[in-house]
Design a protein around this motif. Structure first.
Motif, PDB file in Angstrom:
ATOM      1  N   ASP A  99      31.943  22.618  83.622  1.00 23.13           N
ATOM      2  CA  ASP A  99      31.111  23.163  82.552  1.00 23.13           C
ATOM      3  C   ASP A  99      31.679  24.517  82.142  1.00 23.13           C
ATOM      4  OD1 ASP A  99      29.154  23.264  80.670  1.00 23.13           O
ATOM      5  OD2 ASP A  99      27.462  23.231  82.058  1.00 23.13           O
ATOM      6  N   SER A 100      31.023  25.172  81.196  1.00 25.00           N
ATOM      7  CA  SER A 100      31.471  26.486  80.732  1.00 25.00           C
ATOM      8  C   SER A 100      30.264  27.371  80.495  1.00 25.00           C
ATOM      9  CB  SER A 100      32.294  26.357  79.446  1.00 25.00           C
ATOM     10  OG  SER A 100      31.461  25.962  78.366  1.00 25.00           O
ATOM     11  N   HIS A 149      35.519  28.631  81.650  1.00 26.25           N
ATOM     12  CA  HIS A 149      35.509  27.204  81.950  1.00 26.25           C
ATOM     13  C   HIS A 149      35.724  27.044  83.445  1.00 26.25           C
ATOM     14  CE1 HIS A 149      36.071  26.386  77.578  1.00 26.25           C
ATOM     15  NE2 HIS A 149      36.756  27.513  77.650  1.00 26.25           N
ATOM     16  N   ASP A 170      34.356  23.303  74.308  1.00 28.05           N
ATOM     17  CA  ASP A 170      34.560  22.943  75.714  1.00 28.05           C
ATOM     18  C   ASP A 170      35.572  21.814  75.882  1.00 28.05           C
ATOM     19  OD1 ASP A 170      32.669  24.822  76.252  1.00 28.05           O
ATOM     20  OD2 ASP A 170      31.041  23.394  76.614  1.00 28.05           O
ATOM     21  N   SER A 171      35.482  20.804  75.039  1.00 29.39           N
ATOM     22  CA  SER A 171      36.290  19.605  75.220  1.00 29.39           C
ATOM     23  C   SER A 171      37.796  19.865  75.209  1.00 29.39           C
ATOM     24  CB  SER A 171      35.925  18.559  74.157  1.00 29.39           C
ATOM     25  OG  SER A 171      36.606  17.342  74.387  1.00 29.39           O
ATOM     26  N   PHE A 174      39.141  20.782  78.645  1.00 29.65           N
ATOM     27  CA  PHE A 174      38.827  19.907  79.778  1.00 29.65           C
ATOM     28  C   PHE A 174      40.092  19.520  80.559  1.00 29.65           C
ATOM     29  CE2 PHE A 174      38.029  15.600  81.507  1.00 29.65           C
ATOM     30  CZ  PHE A 174      36.965  15.893  82.340  1.00 29.65           C
ATOM     31  N   ALA A 200      30.369  15.826  84.147  1.00 27.14           N
ATOM     32  CA  ALA A 200      30.380  16.738  83.001  1.00 27.14           C
ATOM     33  C   ALA A 200      29.316  16.311  82.006  1.00 27.14           C
ATOM     34  CB  ALA A 200      31.767  16.754  82.342  1.00 27.14           C
ATOM     35  N   TYR A 204      31.891  17.011  76.804  1.00 25.78           N
ATOM     36  CA  TYR A 204      33.216  16.544  77.221  1.00 25.78           C
ATOM     37  C   TYR A 204      33.409  15.055  76.966  1.00 25.78           C
ATOM     38  CZ  TYR A 204      33.166  21.031  79.620  1.00 25.78           C
ATOM     39  OH  TYR A 204      33.077  22.369  79.902  1.00 25.78           O
ATOM     40  N   SER A 205      32.470  14.442  76.250  1.00 24.38           N
ATOM     41  CA  SER A 205      32.563  13.007  75.979  1.00 24.38           C
ATOM     42  C   SER A 205      33.470  12.771  74.775  1.00 24.38           C
ATOM     43  CB  SER A 205      31.156  12.437  75.711  1.00 24.38           C
ATOM     44  OG  SER A 205      31.230  11.073  75.390  1.00 24.38           O
ATOM     45  N   SER A 206      34.735  12.522  75.057  1.00 23.15           N
ATOM     46  CA  SER A 206      35.695  12.194  74.008  1.00 23.15           C
ATOM     47  C   SER A 206      36.635  11.123  74.542  1.00 23.15           C
ATOM     48  CB  SER A 206      36.493  13.427  73.579  1.00 23.15           C
ATOM     49  OG  SER A 206      37.400  13.824  74.583  1.00 23.15           O
ATOM     50  N   ASN A 209      39.562  12.646  76.621  1.00 23.37           N
ATOM     51  CA  ASN A 209      39.217  13.061  77.976  1.00 23.37           C
ATOM     52  C   ASN A 209      39.003  11.857  78.887  1.00 23.37           C
ATOM     53  OD1 ASN A 209      39.343  15.720  77.179  1.00 23.37           O
ATOM     54  ND2 ASN A 209      37.133  15.922  76.877  1.00 23.37           N
ATOM     55  N   ILE A 222      30.068  10.968  82.695  1.00 24.43           N
ATOM     56  CA  ILE A 222      29.846  11.773  81.501  1.00 24.43           C
ATOM     57  C   ILE A 222      28.972  10.970  80.544  1.00 24.43           C
ATOM     58  CG2 ILE A 222      30.941  13.003  79.589  1.00 24.43           C
ATOM     59  CD1 ILE A 222      33.521  13.059  81.214  1.00 24.43           C
TER      60      ILE A 222
END
Length: 298
Positions: A99-100, A149, A170-171, A174, A200, A204-206, A209, A222
């Protein structure tokens, strides 16, 4: 002994990890314990360097030691020694959380000159990246801010950290953040760089990632964003299967939030006073060292 000084037990754990008091050049350094106690006092209270109590010696000596060890990576090497083998208790199922957090930068943190290109770059430093911004300072509605981060383990101890301007997302950090994970072995062997599970939040849901974690054999816990769910439904059968999500396992993600609470108990971390990004990273490392000394590997 003052309230923020090292105890005898903490000092005994720290001594083997410190550099020699006889540097390669110049004369003998001032006593490590006195100077480090001064650095801990400043990190905890955020007092200006010039206002350090006289019991810690000359303030220039204390600041100079902190600056030198921040730039040459000594604080990071000390942290590596304290973290060595911290994953062994969990075995193959070593789990970390990501996390950040955004920290306000004091007005004294602004105005740093551009760093020379020949300076050493420690692990996880993105200061040479044009997209990273100068000295990890960014301006938003709240003023000048810096974002930390962090990767934390189940015992709320920091594993790896990066810094960036406060307005950055954030992403994009990651993958570099997980690349900074490095847990040395207590004996022989290569450092462990890959956890078994990463927790996460939705930020961060990409697909990038998730592909990175899948390619390294790391389990991702996630949650999926609502717009991503709708986009997959709109595509029908071509949208593919939704990623798995373990809601029960996700409850452990609060460990990284609790780790931030521990770090922000150090006022020089909660509010940035350091002009240079690498000096501020050293301040974060000093606070992390204190956390590891108080919660050692058993």
């Amino acid at each position: 002994m003052k309230r923020h000084d090292l105890s005898d037990a903490e000092w005994e754990r720290l001594v083997p990890l410190l550099p020699s008091v006889l540097p390669r050049r110049g004369g003998r350094w001032a006593d490590h314990r006195t100077v480090i106690n001064g650095i801990f006092f400043r990190t905890r209270t955020s007092t200006p360097w010039r206002d350090l109590p006289g019991c810690y010696g000359n303030w220039k000596t204390v600041y100079g030691r902190h600056r030198r060890w921040s730039l040459d990576g000594t604080w990071e090497r000390i942290l590596d020694g304290l973290r060595a083998g911290c994953d062994e208790a969990e075995g193959p199922d070593w789990t970390v959380s990501v996390d950040s957090t955004i920290n306000r930068a004091h007005q004294h943190a602004a105005g740093a000159r551009r760093a020379p290109a020949r300076e050493m770059t420690p692990r996880g430093d993105l200061s040479n990246d044009k997209k990273a911004g100068r000295e990890a300072l960014g301006k938003s509605r709240g003023g000048w801010t810096t974002k930390i981060h962090l990767v934390a383990d189940r015992r709320c101890r920091p594993i790896a950290r990066l810094t960036s301007p406060g307005q950055h997302g954030d992403s994009p950090r990651f993958i570099p953040l997980l690349e900074a994970v490095r847990i040395p072995r207590r004996g022989r062997g290569r450092p462990r760089r890959k956890p078994a599970t990463v927790l996460a939040d939705k930020a961060y849901s990409s697909s990038g990632n998730r592909a990175y974690l899948r390619g390294r054999g790391i389990r991702a816990v996630i949650p999926v964003k609502e717009d991503q769910k709708q986009h997959r439904r709109n595509r029908g059968s071509t949208g593919g299967r939704p990623p798995t999500f373990d809601a029960e396992r996700y409850k452990d993600r609060n460990t990284v939030e609790r780790c931030f609470n521990k770090l922000k108990a150090f006022r020089a971390v909660a509010t940035r006073y350091d002009k240079r990004e690498r000096i501020y990273q050293g301040t974060i490392d000093v606070a992390s060292i204190r956390i590891w000394l108080r919660n050692p590997i058993t």
